[in-house]
Design an enzyme around this catalytic site. Sequence first.
Site, PDB file in Angstrom:
ATOM      1  N   THR A   1       1.685  -4.215   4.250  1.00 25.16           N
ATOM      2  CA  THR A   1       1.561  -4.450   5.696  1.00 25.16           C
ATOM      3  C   THR A   1       1.010  -5.838   6.031  1.00 25.16           C
ATOM      4  O   THR A   1       1.204  -6.325   7.137  1.00 25.16           O
ATOM      5  CB  THR A   1       0.646  -3.390   6.355  1.00 25.16           C
ATOM      6  OG1 THR A   1      -0.647  -3.467   5.770  1.00 25.16           O
ATOM      7  CG2 THR A   1       1.222  -2.009   6.203  1.00 25.16           C
TER       8      THR A   1
ATOM      9  N   SER B   1       1.493  -7.553  -0.724  1.00 29.46           N
ATOM     10  CA  SER B   1       2.359  -8.487   0.021  1.00 29.46           C
ATOM     11  C   SER B   1       1.743  -9.877   0.171  1.00 29.46           C
ATOM     12  O   SER B   1       2.448 -10.823   0.512  1.00 29.46           O
ATOM     13  CB  SER B   1       2.758  -7.909   1.383  1.00 29.46           C
ATOM     14  OG  SER B   1       1.663  -7.868   2.256  1.00 29.46           O
TER      15      SER B   1
ATOM     16  N   THR C   1       0.824  -1.214   0.000  1.00 38.55           N
ATOM     17  CA  THR C   1       0.000   0.000   0.000  1.00 38.55           C
ATOM     18  C   THR C   1       0.853   1.255   0.000  1.00 38.55           C
ATOM     19  O   THR C   1       0.460   2.283  -0.547  1.00 38.55           O
ATOM     20  CB  THR C   1      -0.926  -0.035   1.238  1.00 38.55           C
ATOM     21  OG1 THR C   1      -1.791  -1.146   1.094  1.00 38.55           O
ATOM     22  CG2 THR C   1      -1.742   1.220   1.381  1.00 38.55           C
TER      23      THR C   1
HETATM   24  N1  ASP Z   1      -2.621  -5.020   0.449  1.00 36.96           N
HETATM   25  C1  ASP Z   1      -1.527  -4.425   1.084  1.00 36.96           C
HETATM   26  C2  ASP Z   1      -0.312  -5.341   1.147  1.00 36.96           C
HETATM   27  O1  ASP Z   1       0.435  -5.318   0.212  1.00 36.96           O
HETATM   28  C3  ASP Z   1      -1.871  -3.926   2.414  1.00 36.96           C
HETATM   29  C4  ASP Z   1      -0.886  -2.918   2.877  1.00 36.96           C
HETATM   30  O2  ASP Z   1       0.195  -2.794   2.376  1.00 36.96           O
HETATM   31  O3  ASP Z   1      -1.246  -2.210   3.831  1.00 36.96           O
HETATM   32  O4  ASP Z   1      -0.089  -6.043   2.102  1.00 36.96           O
END
Ligand code: ASP
Length: 332
Positions: A97, A63, A16
């Site tokens: 995250t 991720s 994100t």
């Molecule tokens: N969907 C995102 C990820 O790549 C969520 C984030 O990064 O907050 O994990």
Amino acid sequence: MAMQHPRLLLLGTGGTIAGTAPESTQLNRYAAGVIAAEGLLDALPELAALAEIQVEQIANVDSADLGFSHWRSLVERIRQSLAADPGLAGVVITHGTNTLEETAWLLHLLIDDPRPVVLVGAMRPASALSADGPLNLYQAVQVAISAEARGRGVLVVMDGQIHSARAVSKRATQGVGAFHSSGRGPLGWVDDLGVHLPEVERSAPALFAGLSLPRVWPQVVILHGCVEPPQALIPALLSAGVQGLVFTGTGAGQLSVVERDALAQWDGQPPLMLRANRCGSGPVHRCEDHAKLGLLPAGDLSPQKARVLLLLALMAGDDRDALAARLKTLSG
Ligand code: ASP
């Protein structure tokens, strides 16, 4: 003569923090892993006053879509750059995250160097009103170049807090304060006055410091405890050749009779198995009924961190006793 800034390596993996949406008010509907790590730096000219940063893109994905090959590339790149460049102050990794705590823990177990390795993400996409990514990234760099962060193992910087890879987890689906260090609290804080980390003795060497990572990784599955778990699942996994199982047991890592019977009836090579818990905090201790089946308690490791440990233990050729010894080191 102009003062030289510390040199850092920034490795981008997406998430994100590198995400965008068409509207600044869109907080949930956005694409993760769009902006290249170079672009994140361009948007943060304040960093030029802190450090000289070399950027590399390992991936640019959500991720949830990171794989073992990305993990391998990250580990190899970090080991190589720290070994080859004694003048490098540290490494910052931008990351989604959702699985950030797993990558942080993996690196913590594998990277053996006192220089800071810091992971950072964001809960709001870069295009959002009050995006948290730029300040998080700025603060991650502050931590990565600080003397205070040396020898602390792999760190996570989110929302002004500095967490250890060991304790940190994402605890909320929304909000910039989604990361917590269960039971222990964050190690410290970072703000415009600097990095606030209490002094500690150097952390112990990384548990898998010399381990080289194969191309094909073992299969380790996490099972989630619940009322009446499906009977066929464990025999199916064992017959499929799964080498490791992590049970997200109910309460303090309890397995049902159905699950224990399935393990007792398996007459093939037993997998390496850990019991974690689904409560989200608190330890799992040794229990004789479970130990008889070959299950080791994961202590206070979350199921996903227990899985990372099991992956590395299998690669290192650990048997149950060797894994028990590693768990003891971690609990000390
Ligand atoms: N969907 C995102 C990820 O790549 C969520 C984030 O990064 O907050 O994990």
